[in-house]
Design an enzyme around this catalytic site. Structure first.
Site, PDB file in Angstrom:
ATOM      1  N   LYS A   1       0.836  -1.200   0.000  1.00 37.06           N
ATOM      2  CA  LYS A   1       0.000   0.000   0.000  1.00 37.06           C
ATOM      3  C   LYS A   1       0.875   1.256   0.000  1.00 37.06           C
ATOM      4  O   LYS A   1       2.091   1.183   0.260  1.00 37.06           O
ATOM      5  CB  LYS A   1      -0.939  -0.043   1.215  1.00 37.06           C
ATOM      6  CG  LYS A   1      -1.933  -1.224   1.172  1.00 37.06           C
ATOM      7  CD  LYS A   1      -2.895  -1.169   2.358  1.00 37.06           C
ATOM      8  CE  LYS A   1      -3.918  -2.288   2.311  1.00 37.06           C
ATOM      9  NZ  LYS A   1      -4.936  -2.134   3.395  1.00 37.06           N
TER      10      LYS A   1
ATOM     11  N   TYR B   1     -12.148  -3.431  -3.859  1.00 31.03           N
ATOM     12  CA  TYR B   1     -12.794  -3.384  -2.543  1.00 31.03           C
ATOM     13  C   TYR B   1     -14.323  -3.384  -2.683  1.00 31.03           C
ATOM     14  O   TYR B   1     -15.007  -2.715  -1.906  1.00 31.03           O
ATOM     15  CB  TYR B   1     -12.342  -2.134  -1.788  1.00 31.03           C
ATOM     16  CG  TYR B   1     -10.988  -2.259  -1.098  1.00 31.03           C
ATOM     17  CD1 TYR B   1     -10.686  -3.350  -0.273  1.00 31.03           C
ATOM     18  CD2 TYR B   1     -10.023  -1.260  -1.233  1.00 31.03           C
ATOM     19  CE1 TYR B   1      -9.453  -3.455   0.371  1.00 31.03           C
ATOM     20  CE2 TYR B   1      -8.780  -1.358  -0.580  1.00 31.03           C
ATOM     21  CZ  TYR B   1      -8.517  -2.457   0.220  1.00 31.03           C
ATOM     22  OH  TYR B   1      -7.307  -2.547   0.874  1.00 31.03           O
TER      23      TYR B   1
ATOM     24  N   ASN C   1      -1.858   0.103   7.018  1.00 31.14           N
ATOM     25  CA  ASN C   1      -1.398  -1.231   7.412  1.00 31.14           C
ATOM     26  C   ASN C   1      -0.559  -1.939   6.346  1.00 31.14           C
ATOM     27  O   ASN C   1      -0.468  -3.166   6.326  1.00 31.14           O
ATOM     28  CB  ASN C   1      -2.577  -2.088   7.885  1.00 31.14           C
ATOM     29  CG  ASN C   1      -3.663  -2.203   6.836  1.00 31.14           C
ATOM     30  OD1 ASN C   1      -3.481  -1.786   5.696  1.00 31.14           O
ATOM     31  ND2 ASN C   1      -4.793  -2.781   7.208  1.00 31.14           N
TER      32      ASN C   1
ATOM     33  N   HIS D   1      -1.952  -5.360   1.481  1.00 33.58           N
ATOM     34  CA  HIS D   1      -3.191  -6.114   1.253  1.00 33.58           C
ATOM     35  C   HIS D   1      -2.805  -7.510   0.827  1.00 33.58           C
ATOM     36  O   HIS D   1      -1.860  -7.685   0.059  1.00 33.58           O
ATOM     37  CB  HIS D   1      -4.027  -5.473   0.136  1.00 33.58           C
ATOM     38  CG  HIS D   1      -5.120  -6.389  -0.340  1.00 33.58           C
ATOM     39  ND1 HIS D   1      -6.332  -6.475   0.296  1.00 33.58           N
ATOM     40  CD2 HIS D   1      -5.154  -7.301  -1.341  1.00 33.58           C
ATOM     41  CE1 HIS D   1      -7.066  -7.406  -0.309  1.00 33.58           C
ATOM     42  NE2 HIS D   1      -6.370  -7.917  -1.310  1.00 33.58           N
TER      43      HIS D   1
ATOM     44  N   GLU E   1      -9.123 -10.807  -7.671  1.00 33.06           N
ATOM     45  CA  GLU E   1      -8.256  -9.632  -7.484  1.00 33.06           C
ATOM     46  C   GLU E   1      -7.091  -9.626  -8.479  1.00 33.06           C
ATOM     47  O   GLU E   1      -6.685  -8.557  -8.946  1.00 33.06           O
ATOM     48  CB  GLU E   1      -7.744  -9.588  -6.032  1.00 33.06           C
ATOM     49  CG  GLU E   1      -8.870  -9.260  -5.053  1.00 33.06           C
ATOM     50  CD  GLU E   1      -8.487  -9.437  -3.587  1.00 33.06           C
ATOM     51  OE1 GLU E   1      -7.306  -9.710  -3.299  1.00 33.06           O
ATOM     52  OE2 GLU E   1      -9.392  -9.317  -2.738  1.00 33.06           O
TER      53      GLU E   1
END
Ligand code: CDP
Ligand code: MG
Length: 136
Positions: free
Chosen positions: A10, A50, A117, A120, A131
């Site tokens: 990310k 998402y 965080n 992913h 994905e």
């Protein structure tokens, strides 16, 4: 059949110079990077990725976070890799993520609405296939 999963390093991971560290942990575990690219995520791609979260109250902050800088998308391969990379990544909340995990060792809480965080990883074999088709 060998399994594949999708990871995203990310924007916070890229901005903090942790691409190598995160990939190292995945490679050192024994998994293979099969494809990789850096890109600016569009809102359209994020909505596909998402799709389960688009109607949730935190989704606008996710978009802000995920479009704040480039990210790295990669396809990772190996037996039981979906489960294995989820385990390497650790819990969603980096404050609570166990030491030894990517989020637990390298992440923390920061001011603001977003949960920064670092990584992913797909949460199942079917979502991994989906994905991968979104990003590659
Ligand atoms: O990434 P993971 O599968 O662990 O968590 P998720 O529940 O599928 O949520 C996806 C992402 O949305 C998280 O990794 C966070 O970056 C973000 N999120 C958030 O900002 N606030 C929440 N309350 C839940 C998730
Ligand atoms: Mg998830």
């Amino acid at each position: 059949m060998t399994e594949q999963t999708l990871i995203l390093i990310k924007p916070d991971g890229v901005q903090r110079g942790l691409i190598g560290e995160i990939l190292h942990r995945i490679e050192a575990k024994g998994y293979e990077i099969k494809a990789m690219k850096m890109l600016d995520a569009s809102e359209e791609l994020l909505a596909q990725h998402y799709h389960e979260h688009v109607d949730k109250p935190f989704y606008p902050s996710v978009v802000e976070y995920m479009t704040s800088a480039p990210l790295v998308a990669a396809i990772v391969e190996g037996d039981r890799v979906v489960e294995g990379v989820r385990s390497l990544a650790g819990a969603t909340d980096p404050t609570k993520a166990a030491p030894g995990t990517i989020r637990g060792d390298l992440g923390r809480s920061w001011p603001g609405d977003s949960i920064f965080n670092l990584i992913h990883s797909s949460d199942g074999v079917e979502s991994a296939q989906y994905e991968i088709s979104v990003w590659f």
